[in-house]
Design a protein around this motif. Sequence first.
Motif, mmCIF file in Angstrom:
data_model
loop_
_atom_site.group_PDB
_atom_site.id
_atom_site.type_symbol
_atom_site.label_atom_id
_atom_site.label_comp_id
_atom_site.label_asym_id
_atom_site.label_seq_id
_atom_site.Cartn_x
_atom_site.Cartn_y
_atom_site.Cartn_z
ATOM 1 N N THR A 108 0.622 -17.137 -11.789
ATOM 2 C CA THR A 108 1.133 -16.105 -12.686
ATOM 3 C C THR A 108 2.210 -16.604 -13.647
ATOM 4 O O THR A 108 2.582 -15.881 -14.567
ATOM 5 N N GLU A 134 -5.970 -10.036 -19.431
ATOM 6 C CA GLU A 134 -5.200 -8.802 -19.616
ATOM 7 C C GLU A 134 -5.742 -7.686 -18.738
ATOM 8 O O GLU A 134 -4.973 -6.925 -18.134
ATOM 9 N N LYS A 135 -7.067 -7.590 -18.644
ATOM 10 C CA LYS A 135 -7.673 -6.558 -17.804
ATOM 11 C C LYS A 135 -7.338 -6.780 -16.336
ATOM 12 O O LYS A 135 -7.012 -5.836 -15.610
ATOM 13 N N THR A 148 -4.743 -8.402 -15.135
ATOM 14 C CA THR A 148 -3.316 -8.137 -14.944
ATOM 15 C C THR A 148 -3.054 -6.641 -14.865
ATOM 16 O O THR A 148 -2.280 -6.167 -14.028
ATOM 17 N N HIS A 149 -3.722 -5.862 -15.736
ATOM 18 C CA HIS A 149 -3.513 -4.419 -15.767
ATOM 19 C C HIS A 149 -4.062 -3.756 -14.509
ATOM 20 O O HIS A 149 -3.456 -2.817 -13.967
ATOM 21 N N SER A 150 -5.207 -4.235 -14.022
ATOM 22 C CA SER A 150 -5.821 -3.620 -12.847
ATOM 23 C C SER A 150 -5.035 -3.913 -11.571
ATOM 24 O O SER A 150 -5.131 -3.179 -10.600
ATOM 25 N N LYS A 180 -1.572 -4.438 -11.539
ATOM 26 C CA LYS A 180 -0.236 -4.479 -12.133
ATOM 27 C C LYS A 180 0.856 -4.648 -11.095
ATOM 28 O O LYS A 180 1.764 -5.484 -11.235
ATOM 29 N N TYR A 216 0.524 -8.098 -9.407
ATOM 30 C CA TYR A 216 0.848 -9.145 -10.372
ATOM 31 C C TYR A 216 2.360 -9.231 -10.581
ATOM 32 O O TYR A 216 2.932 -10.329 -10.607
ATOM 33 N N SER A 217 3.001 -8.099 -10.723
ATOM 34 C CA SER A 217 4.451 -8.085 -10.918
ATOM 35 C C SER A 217 5.168 -8.675 -9.716
ATOM 36 O O SER A 217 6.141 -9.428 -9.852
#
Length: 636
Positions: free
Chosen positions: A316, A541-542, A544-546, A548, A551-552
Amino acid sequence: MDYSFTLLIVLLPLAGFALLGLFHDRLKPMVAGTLGTLNLLIITLLSYYTAFSYFTQGNGESGYTAIKAFNVLWLSFTDSLQIQLGILLDPLSVMMLVVITTVSLMVHIYSLGYMKGEKGFQRYYAFLSLFTFSMLGLVVATNIFQMYIFWELVGVSSYLLIGFYYERPSAVAASKKAFIVTRFADLGFLLGILLLSFYTHTFDFTTLTSMDGVAISNPPTAIFLGMSVTTWAMLLIFMGGAGKSAMFPLHIWLPDAMEGPTPVSALIHAATMVVAGVYLVARLFPVYALSSPDSLEVIAYVGSFTSLFAAIIACTQLDIKRVLAFSTLSQIGYMMVALGVSGYGGEEGLGYMAALFHLFTHAFFKALLFLGAGSVIHAVHSNLMTDMGGLRKFMPITHITFLIACLTIAGIPPLSGFFSKDEILVAAFEHNKIIFAVQWLVAGITAFYMFRLYFNIFWNRTPHFHHTPHESPALMTFPLLFLAIASVLAGFVPFHELVTSDGKAFHTALHWMIAIPSVLIAFVGIGVAALFYLKPNILPEKMTHSMKGMYSLVYHKFYIDELYLFITHQLIFNFISRPVAWFDRQIVDGTMNFIGEATVYGSNVINKMQSGHIQWYIWFFTSGVLLLAFLLLYLN
């Protein structure tokens, strides 16, 4: 053969540090850099000659013999408990001499180009010499206390190099963090040394690790909390190694160490400071394996968790140096796993050989990765991969050498990383199937995050650069080419004949049932990275968004740093440090101040007794006589 010349290998970098440190203001920058580099070249040639002479003298039935090329008594506590300063040559230390001097020489040459024009150029080369001296003194130490002395010198040297840009608050904070965390771990190391030496009555490595030594043939039988004294001592010693090698949970200093110059990162991460913990366990391995097998289990599990933990975080990160930093954590975890699952002697010692084989190959490809990253940073003036892309067209040498390093760390045959990693996986498979499964998974994750890095730097999109990037100068590309060749060829070194747990050669072969799956998962990792990052697309991006929240969590390194800050600032500072400070100020200082003030008051009251006026002396004399007379009459 007389190996007394090896004393020069240790003393020359110390002389270089003294010369460059004392006369840095009188030497022009390039003169200082050239002197430091030529000094390191001589040291490297001496190390190569030592290795060639030592390994070609033959391996007898008892294996390679340890040679004390130099030894002088420093402190003597008893007839056996003594601290000596000397040089120990055996397969392990000779191999480390080659690794340290080779990588350090490449860093010295590379820095002539990378650090050109930097403020403090002469100081930088003085610190490099001090660091090299510290590591060389550490690996040739004849006893564990000498190793501890140089161990601490390595800590000081790394503090100076990480904080080289001392005008940056982030660099100062990073250097302090590295110093404090490793000092905390070194407290455990020191306690382990004292505990082990108290029961074995020796600091000497050859005595500690010989089959008739007290630590192995007659280990201490005292028990504390269900474990033997030997196990406690070896775990405390490993604590020092875990701090230096940044094993979980003492890993927090290593990513921040990227604040130092990039060549310093290569030196610290590739062949010196972070592998010191691996070297420590390997140096005392007979004691671990034969007297404290439980501690080896701890080492194996700590290494396995760290390798997985760091590999996930590396997926990441956007700063290319931090990706490589977490990669180092993961690879050092691999080495610790290999030591933890190893036995002693012959094929039982496969893990030991594999750990040091991987240390050897890792030194070259990780140095190549960091110096390649430095070449990229030098060209685009940014550490973030989001500011990069398409650089293969502008930097062909950096591109091809970086690709070789990525393929090597991913374990693609016939590059060196494939051979050393395969041996580790074989050792893990034979000892612990769960650890093997974790390390096999880590192999795939490693291939993914390394090619995520590679594609984002050299392929993907071509951003708008403020200026056209160009290839680095020859002083920087030569080390890249040299290390690339070393990364290709190092896997063909017959380590099973040279560096083994008991010094004796044994037979090893490629295990295709393990090698094939490890290569396949590496290709899967590369394929997934290509799908996501070879060309611009919305998949990252998808994803990461799915994910979230997850990932954070991973991007922020599972908030371990924040947890440490909470524990230290909110708990230790508030509930321990502040009460202790209050007690120190109010009780300890208050008591001392009261005694002082009472003394001053009393002296002011009685100072007339020594005023020099005779009438006061007569008054005190008469009063004293009358008082004594009254007491005598009253008491009678």
